[in-house]
Enzyme design. Structure first.
Site, PDB file in Angstrom:
ATOM      1  N   GLY C 150      43.537  93.598 -22.469  1.00  0.00           N
ATOM      2  CA  GLY C 150      44.947  93.257 -22.427  1.00  0.00           C
ATOM      3  C   GLY C 150      45.160  91.877 -23.034  1.00  0.00           C
ATOM      4  CB  CYS C 151      48.088  90.362 -24.726  1.00  0.00           C
ATOM      5  SG  CYS C 151      49.392  90.846 -23.568  1.00  0.00           S
ATOM      6  CE1 TYR C 152      51.258  86.701 -20.630  1.00  0.00           C
ATOM      7  CE2 TYR C 152      51.633  88.997 -20.086  1.00  0.00           C
ATOM      8  CZ  TYR C 152      52.122  87.762 -20.446  1.00  0.00           C
ATOM      9  OH  TYR C 152      53.482  87.600 -20.622  1.00  0.00           O
ATOM     10  CB  THR C 154      42.440  88.280 -24.537  1.00  0.00           C
ATOM     11  OG1 THR C 154      42.215  89.685 -24.604  1.00  0.00           O
ATOM     12  CG2 THR C 154      41.681  87.573 -25.659  1.00  0.00           C
TER      13      THR C 154
END
Lengths: 337, 337, 337, 337
Positions: C150-152, C154
């Site tokens: 997921g973006c967060y 990472t």
């Protein structure tokens, strides 16, 4: 083959975009970045994007040091400053792509009138190649110095020039209503380009007085053979980058939207960076690319062209690398797709 | 005296701005807000700005319930929906300021042609007062129904109408190149107005097909007595609010920039909301106000006018309250300065 | 060697960025794009950026047609939808990089608790490789299926994991205050992500309830061997792309800012996409790149880490290609620098 | 009664917002605007918003000329500059609301430590009233000089102070993660606040070193009677105005979200400008208003408060007029709703 490349005036936005492209170019080694400051800042302190990507310091170098380190120089200096150093650079044998306005016009009197001073290198400017390959490719390959086009003239000229040359529109009564992102105003601190001044605002500037006006008229006239007069109105858009130009012209002969689109399609069918489209273009769809998207409409008694470019890429640094590729015989699209 | 006011279609941006103005109006009590939904949402759940400011629920009301609660109704419904309910509202004796497009045009055939359907209340539209006080103040005070102008027609008409009426520009060959913030596109979810689609982008839309074109031509023609033809090109700007209109006209007689500015100054010298200025206007300087800022330039063979409004205030809700004030004999600037 | 690549769910922003990277990848041929719609739209009608760049139609294809055209598939479907089709894709012998959340967690009960339904492919999720190469490179090269992070998680995991593993911070009392651009919310029309709702506004969302919270805790716990608890607060920033994560942790042992920076430098010295820096990072400096910029500060009784990524590149599509490169034995940076 | 009001340092954003409010204030006549420049610019050349609204020139005036024209002065000067002239202003008998930081702290040593110089008027600062009416209303009405609070301290203090005073949270381990629009950085041209630097970017600044940190700790400590320590991390958001503060505190005693919300509701039930809400606030919903919206959440082992203000209104000019109203016995909300 590797070309040792330098950038004169490497602190601004065009230099930043130029660097982004050049570090990807397989035939380029960036060997010099210059600035007026004396303290040799590291490139990553000026452009944090290059932290651990490029390990160079900006030097306060002149033609002599550049000649020792470079084969080719991109000039990102302000006008006048550019023409005062480029002759030395050329004498030292380097090739130059000049992103300033100094060598774009071919008439010293027009330059004096619009730039408020005599040109420091007037003879050369009369014959310098204007680096808009889609209209003036001839001569670029052999040139030692190429004048890189202005951002506004690029989008306007690419959309109108073929219609004018082929007699579809009249050379008089042309209106170019253009809208540009704020990066076009440069990186020097001014109150007018502070975030809270530009954000959530839209305004016109330089109405009837912008220095790109004679450059646009020169392009259209030289390419078409008709003396064109253009009213040019630039506006500031609250976004980083992109220029959309809405141009209005009087039809010279009766032609349908389809015929006009067809002419543009045919003119640019082999051009890698001009995309004629039937739908309406948006700056976002060319942002970060070297593309110029163009469409045309017939409304009442006018022909309307709409073109979009990224002002920092096709309007500056991308076009500069496109010219560089032609000057060195590399594939024209190298590092640009 | 207190007027009990209702808003039909209270979920959008024009209703939001209308409410912000009305809660400050000393002669107004907001007594009704309507919506198509059945679940009676509290106004603060639709417009969180009104938490602890306004304690009303949005009701799914028709003319009957409105008549029991209101003396005057502001219509913020989509076109067609508006004209299908307004006759009942009027028959019930209420006054109406309609912010939709339904009663702006005075020719049913033009309406059918541009809105793709016959007008449900054609007879009335022929004679409805067009609520642009600076050009058509007469009749507003006595009207039971006022058609509130479109956002684009407001800025364009205010800048061009006096020049056309006084014979300074020709009625043909007029070009209106306009730029609007995204709030003008409304609050209904569409992919085209999502943040990542609009932000950092600039584009044209509705080229030659936008429904405000006949409204602009009607305004200029009725006010000046000359049949005007206008090419209207709207663009979308990545900002919330504001419209800047750059208009190009062919001079009818020779006049200097000074003379043209003087005419506009004289025309609007007693108007509280039109500010003629010699410098270039910016949308930010009228944002949140009911002002229309205008300037004019002479460039080559054209007259250029540039005007700015807040599309949601002078272009919609502010103008609506200005009309309301006139209809009730309140000071025209009440709650608007 | 050329890999025939397909993208499932090709209409959104992660698919757009994935395509931009893949068309530059020397070992990739994009052979399939899928959508739920039946009308076979051309890719340039969904993503105008690809006009004259990519000539493909989006097909309503399942595993069978994909198997006939692709060697590897990138999944850009919503969670649940993804896990319902991926088993067939794998059975057909294709490799898969799944950008959905379906295979990131390794505990089916945690999945059920946070995603409100039992996992359709629970056994597989327990052992699927989590594709954050800098922390979990092992296993990616051999995997047929990789769960893209997921973006967060990472940005948060890359900044905190080394400090936690090396005993510099405590596993409890960790706070991750994160700020993301609007593209993270996807391309499906919702009122909440309309331009006029997000622009000129800043807000928190999903406080204490966001589904990335357990993923973050899993990453930190698995990598460090300590059971971590994290309070995660996401915020929406009025910009297209970028995530900045400000994380607060309680020191486990006394260490200076210099020592903490040193540890991060050492941890990531050979990683091409993690840039430890001593100055404060900004999302703009990683926009459009696969870099994660990190710094650390000691303030009073806390350790503060600040990291930046482009949510669509290192937070999604760039990381996916990084995993793809590892899965096929290509240089990890191919098409990403 | 009409108060003759002057603004010292009238060229910036706080002065602009102050003027917008004051021209609407029924008991105020703006009689003086000052600047360091000598050329007497018209207010509309500095703030084009006031074209045809306010007809005043900015004067290079000192205490003597101000005394001849004003009863009350708002100070919008930089710190240090403010304290060097205010003593004269007070000696001349005028009342002063100082928007600079000079009289906010009550400990000269803390001032010296954070502002890098001894305070020019140290005795007075020890006893100057801090103008945050919701927490320190007492004394404002009688004060000749009021120190207007900083923007960050306002939102943070209003959300945390009641929880701390009532023993719900611990005075140590408080984290304030704050996000501000760019107008907070002022109107002086700097590269860091140019549009292309801030737009499409998000970053932290002044981590652990921002001068508002001791002001926040002073507010919480004085109001609650407990010595508070706060880690304050400001961030820059690409928008004009608004501050959202996300604060994390360790519970002192067990309390539910409902109880915490209840305490805040009760504390502020009679305050016209503090709106406790159960949903998540957004800066857009308080933009252009003097409201502070607050909510609270319980997540894991922390209490989280989220508050929003318009940094230029409740964070500066609106609060200044609120103080002015109290000092003159006008209704506290005059010109602010």
């Amino acid at each position: 083959m590797t070309v040792r490349v330098g950038i004169m005036g490497a602190t601004g936005y065009t230099a930043l975009e130029l660097l982004k492209i050049l570090v990807r170019h397989p035939q380029v080694e960036v060997t010099a970045l210059t600035t007026r400051s004396e303290d040799r800042p590291h490139v990553s302190s000026i452009h944090p994007q290059f932290h651990k990507v490029l390990d160079l310091h900006l030097e306060n170098w002149g033609a002599k040091e550049l000649a020792e380190n470079c084969d080719c120089v991109f000039g990102c200096l302000p006008h006048a400053a550019s023409a005062s150093v480029i002759p030395e650079i050329l004498d030292a044998g380097m090739k130059v792509v000049d992103l300033s306005a100094d060598y774009r016009l071919n008439d010293p009197d027009v330059y004096s009138q619009w730039y408020g001073a005599d040109h420091p290198d007037a003879e050369r400017m009369k014959t310098t190649v204007y680096g808009l390959p889609e209209l003036f490719r001839e001569g670029i390959a052999e040139a030692q110095l190429v004048a890189n086009p202005g951002c506004y003239p690029t989008g306007i000229s690419l959309s109108l020039a073929p219609l004018l040359k082929n007699g579809f529109i009249r050379p008089d009564g042309i209106i170019a209503d253009c809208k540009s992102g704020v990066s076009g105003a440069g990186r020097t601190p001014k109150m007018g380009t502070l975030y809270p001044e530009c954000n959530e605002s839209f305004s016109a500037y330089g109405v009837g007085t912008h220095r790109h006006m004679p450059e646009i008229e020169q392009n259209l006239s030289v390419y078409s053979g008709h003396q064109a007069t253009v009213i040019f109105t630039p506006h500031l858009v609250p976004m980083d980058r992109g220029i959309l130009s809405t141009c209005y012209a009087i039809p010279e002969k009766d032609a349908s939207e389809k015929e006009l689109l067809g002419l543009l399609e045919e003119t640019y069918q082999n051009e890698p960076f001009v995309r004629v489209r039937s739908d309406l273009p948006a700056t976002k769809h060319v942002a970060g690319t070297n593309f110029c998207d163009i469409t045309v409409r017939r409304v009442k008694d006018r022909v309307i062209t709409i073109s979009c470019i990224d002002n920092l890429i096709k309007g500056a640094s991308g076009a500069a690398v496109q010219n560089f590729n032609l000057m060195y015989g590399f594939a024209e699209t190298t590092a640009l797709l």
